[in-house]
Design a protein around this motif. Structure first.
Motif, mmCIF file in Angstrom:
data_model
loop_
_atom_site.group_PDB
_atom_site.id
_atom_site.type_symbol
_atom_site.label_atom_id
_atom_site.label_comp_id
_atom_site.label_asym_id
_atom_site.label_seq_id
_atom_site.Cartn_x
_atom_site.Cartn_y
_atom_site.Cartn_z
ATOM 1 N N GLN A 1 0.830 -1.207 0.000
ATOM 2 C CA GLN A 1 0.000 0.000 0.000
ATOM 3 C C GLN A 1 0.867 1.261 0.000
ATOM 4 O OE1 GLN A 1 -2.640 -1.580 -1.031
ATOM 5 N NE2 GLN A 1 -4.029 -0.368 0.233
ATOM 6 N N ARG B 1 -1.244 4.460 -0.980
ATOM 7 C CA ARG B 1 -2.612 4.207 -0.539
ATOM 8 C C ARG B 1 -2.619 3.840 0.945
ATOM 9 N NH1 ARG B 1 -4.886 -0.351 -4.394
ATOM 10 N NH2 ARG B 1 -6.749 0.074 -3.154
ATOM 11 N N GLU B 2 -3.587 4.367 1.674
ATOM 12 C CA GLU B 2 -3.898 4.010 3.067
ATOM 13 C C GLU B 2 -2.865 4.483 4.095
ATOM 14 O OE1 GLU B 2 -6.225 0.418 3.999
ATOM 15 O OE2 GLU B 2 -5.422 -0.366 2.111
#
Length: 296
Positions: free
Chosen positions: A73, A78-79
Motif C-alpha cells: 500500500q 494508498r492508506e
C-alpha cells in the motif's frame, strides 16, 4: 521599495503557513490497539516529529495492515504514508528508507519460541551446524526467511504472522525465531495459555535494521522524519526512550548468559550505516562467529 517590502511580507506569510500546515501521517493499524510491539515505533515517531516543530496528526490506518500488505500500500501511496519494517535491498529499491535503525539493530537478535514437546531437541545443540538441523518457521514475505535460507536452514514458511505460532503449537517446524523486541509481547498473548516455550540458552544474530519507510515520491516526509530522529539522537532523547523500553526486556531474557550464534545477512544493503556507532545497540553480548567446522 514598497514592492520589496510586500515581497518580503508575502515570503514570510508563506513560510508561516507552511510551518502551520497540518501533516497527516498514517501508519499501519496493528492487530489490536494494545499491541505492545507497535508502541515503541509510534512513540519514537512522535518524538521525532515533535523535534521538528511541525503541526501533525499521527493516526492508524482504517483497517489492520500486516507488514507485507502495508508495504504494498505504501508503494502505491494508498492508506498509509509511513511503515516501519526490517530492511532489505528490494525494499530500499521500492521505497525510501530513513536509514536510522529505530531499534538499534535488535530486530536481528533472535530467541527461539518452541513447542514444549520439542524442547529436548535443543539440549544438545552446541554449534550452528546443530541448529541448522532444526526447522525454523517464518513468514513467506519476510527478509528473515531469505537470510535463514542463505545460511543453510530449511525454512517452513507460512502466509501470516499468527499462523507461525499456530504451526509451532501444532508441532510443525522446530522453532520460531523471534526478535527480542517482539517475543515478550507475543508470548504474553500467545504463549501463556498454550504449549509454547521460550528456549532459555541460545539466540541467533544477524546484522540488520528496522527503518521507517515512506513512498519514494514523498521525499519531504522522509527528510522531516530523518531530521527529527537526528535531533533526538543529538539531545539524548532517542537513547532514553530506547533504554526505557528495551533494557528491562533484555535483562528479563537473560541475554548476557545466552549462547548467541552470528549469521551472515546477504540482503543487507551496502548503504546500511554499520560504522556509525551512535545508531547501534552497545552491548557485551558474546556472539559466536561462523567457524570452518560450521560450514557444510
Amino acid at each position: 521599495m514598497i514592492r520589496v517590502v510586500l515581497a518580503c511580507i508575502t515570503l514570510l506569510l508563506s513560510s508561516m503557513q507552511a510551518s502551520a500546515a497540518l501533516w497527516t501521517i498514517t501508519y499501519p493499524r496493528p492487530l489490536d490497539d494494545s499491541d505492545e510491539r507497535s508502541q515503541y515505533p509510534i512513540a519514537l515517531l512522535k518524538l521525532a516529529l515533535d523535534k521538528t516543530g511541525v503541526n501533525y496528526e499521527l493516526r492508524p490506518s482504517d483497517r489492520i495492515l500486516l507488514t507485507g500488505k502495508a508495504m504494498r500500500q505504501l508503494r502505491e501511496n494508498r492508506e498509509v504514508n509511513v511503515v516501519w519494517s526490517m530492511t532489505d535491498s528490494q525494499r530500499e529499491k521500492d521505497l525510501t528508507a530513513i536509514r536510522i535503525p529505530i531499534a538499534k539493530g535488535l530486530i536481528g537478535l533472535r530467541v527461539f519460541v518452541v513447542n514444549q514437546d520439542k524442547a529436548s531437541k535443543f539440549e544438545d545443540v552446541m554449534s550452528l551446524t546443530d541448529i541448522r538441523k532444526l526447522v525454523p518457521v517464518q513468514g513467506e514475505e519476510w527478509p528473515d526467511t531469505k537470510i535463514l535460507q542463505a545460511n543453510g536452514f530449511n525454512v517452513f514458511t507460512v502466509p501470516e504472522f499468527r499462523e507461525a505460532y499456530d504451526m509451532i503449537k501444532q508441532g510443525k517446524g522446530d522453532f520460531f525465531p523471534r526478535s527480542v523486541i517482539e517475543v515478550d509481547a507475543e508470548l504474553a498473548e500467545e504463549g501463556r495459555r498454550s504449549n509454547l516455550f521460550l528456549e532459555p540458552n541460545m539466540a541467533l544474530y544477524y546484522p540488520t535494521a528496522m527503518y521507517y519507510f515512506v513512498s519514494s515520491s514523498n521525499k519531504t516526509l522522509a527528510r522531516l522524519i530523518e531530521t527529527g530522529l537526528n535531533r533526538a539522537i543529538d539531545d539524548g532523547s532517542f537513547e532514553s526512550l530506547f533504554q526505557t523500553t528495551y533494557s528491562p526486556i533484555l535483562e528479563g531474557l537473560n541475554m548476557q548468559e545466552r549462547n548467541v550464534f552470528t549469521l551472515e545477512n546477504p540482503l543487507l544493503p551496502v548503504e546500511t550505516p554499520l560504522n556509525d556507532n551512535r545508531l547501534w545497540y552497545k552491548n557485551t553480548i558474546q556472539t559466536k562467529e561462523l567457524t570452518p567446522t560450521d560450514v557444510e
